[in-house]
Design a protein around this motif. Structure first.
Motif, short mmCIF file in Angstrom:
data_model
loop_
_atom_site.label_atom_id
_atom_site.label_comp_id
_atom_site.label_asym_id
_atom_site.label_seq_id
_atom_site.Cartn_x
_atom_site.Cartn_y
_atom_site.Cartn_z
N TYR A 215 78.59 -54.06 -69.81
CA TYR A 215 77.86 -53.17 -70.91
C TYR A 215 78.12 -51.65 -70.75
O TYR A 215 78.05 -51.45 -69.76
N GLU A 216 78.66 -51.07 -71.66
CA GLU A 216 78.80 -49.31 -71.35
C GLU A 216 77.84 -48.70 -71.65
O GLU A 216 77.10 -48.79 -72.61
N SER A 217 77.40 -47.93 -70.41
CA SER A 217 76.24 -47.18 -70.53
C SER A 217 76.33 -45.82 -70.27
O SER A 217 75.61 -44.86 -70.79
N ASN A 218 77.70 -45.45 -69.61
CA ASN A 218 77.94 -44.10 -68.99
C ASN A 218 77.98 -43.13 -70.42
O ASN A 218 77.38 -41.93 -70.39
N GLY A 219 78.49 -43.58 -71.32
CA GLY A 219 78.69 -42.75 -72.66
C GLY A 219 77.31 -42.39 -73.32
O GLY A 219 77.28 -41.37 -73.61
#
Length: 414
Positions: A215-219
């Motif tokens: 899952y993308e979390s940094n953005g």
């Protein structure tokens, strides 16, 4: 496969850029944002561009600090609970009345909080020390001259500086600006930041995961950090590991952005799309003497906007934002105060640190005891421990171990 000598060199202090040097490079990239004149309601969180000088005094006239009666104190010198003084009530003065007649000797004016003090009065007796009469009032106590009054200019004098340039405009600052009659203020525009996370393995939260995907979390995390720092983020989802697709996305935003903030794609391995796309386009990459967050990059993309590239591991990315990006953004937005609060605290447990690198460890600072405990291991992927931390411990690059009770600097995060 990477050459062993190259891998070894990545951890050699002489090959690493000092943290302060990289911080200065990032700070120099971000240009001061333009000044705009905005209505007060649109200025929250922005930095004042010029000093605000008071065109009026606060208060602008002598007024009552209490609901009660405007009096001449000399008329109440004999007043007591046993022998009250009775005076005729000549006028009612509510807040906002502008035609206030003078107070004659031997009379009282009923007056409300904030109402203009009548000429001739030198004090206000609170209604609680009277019988509250409207035609005549019995007063059960005396009062000293000047008591329960707000004198003109006692808060802010006409011609004095109310707010200095660089002040962050919070609720209280906007309140005083309104109180001196400012309908609008000159402020620095918020920095416009493109936040871009790369990686073909990234999936939007809520979607099903396939093997090898995350899952993308940094953005989302960096966009929130930009907003907390007073910027206006635009989150770009998702750019795969493809150089042409990367350039195509940037081309859509060249005219509007102040800063491109990327995470991931800057290490020494293959498929590092950020490095492949930006190298040769004004951005330089280096290894910074810090843990976490060693792979970094910065520059100006094709002479358009500033670029700061952060490592992809979430803790490395967030720590790098705090160390390099947040202070640079605040300075570019005109803020006088660009740093987090730093406290000194006693270590609640021993720690070790890598030689030649400035280490940033997650911690929990206890202001009551003045101590700090470590929160989680130093791994750059351990985002859960960062979410629980309220500070970052800063360990100098010349320190490799510290005993319990040692004094360290802690940067407060909230």
């Amino acid at each position: 496969m990477l050459d062993d000598a190259y891998v070894s060199s990545l951890n050699t202090p002489s090959e690493l850029t000092p943290v302060d040097e990289h911080r200065a490079k990032v700070a120099a990239l971000l240009r001061r944002t333009p000044v705009e004149t905005r209505p007060l309601a649109d200025c929250l969180g922005l930095a004042l561009a010029t000093d605000l000088v008071a065109p009026i005094s606060l208060p602008s006239f002598d007024n009552s600090a209490m609901d009660g009666y405007a009096v001449r104190s000399v008329d109440l010198t004999e007043a007591s609970a046993e022998q009250p003084v009775e005076l005729p009530v000549a006028e009612d003065i509510p807040a906002g009345r502008v035609d206030v007649p003078p107070l004659q000797p031997g009379t009282a004016h009923r007056i409300m909080t904030g109402a203009q003090l009548p000429p001739g009065a030198d004090a206000v007796l609170p209604v609680e020390r009277t019988d509250g009469g409207t035609d005549k009032v019995r007063m059960f106590a005396g009062v000293q001259p000047g008591k329960h009054l707000r004198r003109a200019g006692e808060d802010v004098a006409h011609g004095t500086t109310v707010l200095t340039a660089g002040t962050r405009l919070g609720a209280a600052q906007l309140g005083v600006a309104a109180a001196v009659g400012a309908a609008e203020l000159p402020v620095h525009r918020a920095p416009r930041v493109l936040v871009l996370s790369t990686g073909s393995e990234l999936v939007a939260p809520g979607e099903p995961l396939q093997p090898g995907q995350i899952y993308e979390s940094n953005g989302l995390m960096l966009s929130a950090a930009v907003r907390e720092a007073g910027g206006e983020p635009t989150l770009l989802r998702f750019v795969p590991d493809d150089v042409e697709a990367f350039h195509a996305v940037l081309a859509e935003h060249v005219a509007s952005a102040d800063l491109l903030l990327t995470s991931g794609g800057v290490s020494a391995g293959a498929y590092e799309v950020v490095k492949d796309a930006l190298q040769g386009n004004g951005v330089e990459f280096s290894k910074v003497a810090m843990q976490p967050g060693m792979p970094q990059g910065c520059g100006r993309y094709r002479d358009a906007f500033a670029v700061v590239t952060l490592p992809g591991n979430p803790v490395s990315s967030m720590v790098s934002f705090e160390v390099f990006v947040r202070p640079a953004m605040l300075a570019a937005a005109g803020h006088a105060d660009t740093t987090r609060t730093v406290k000194q605290a006693a270590l609640a447990e021993p720690l070790t640190a890598p030689a030649g690198k400035q280490q940033f460890r997650r911690g929990i600072y206890d202001p009551d005891s003045g101590s700090v405990s470590l929160q989680g291991a130093p791994g750059s992927h351990l985002l859960g421990s960062l979410a629980k931390a309220n500070c970052l411990l800063t360990i100098r690059e010349d320190i490799t171990e510290l005993a319990t009770g040692s004094i360290v600097d802690v940067m407060l995060l909230d």
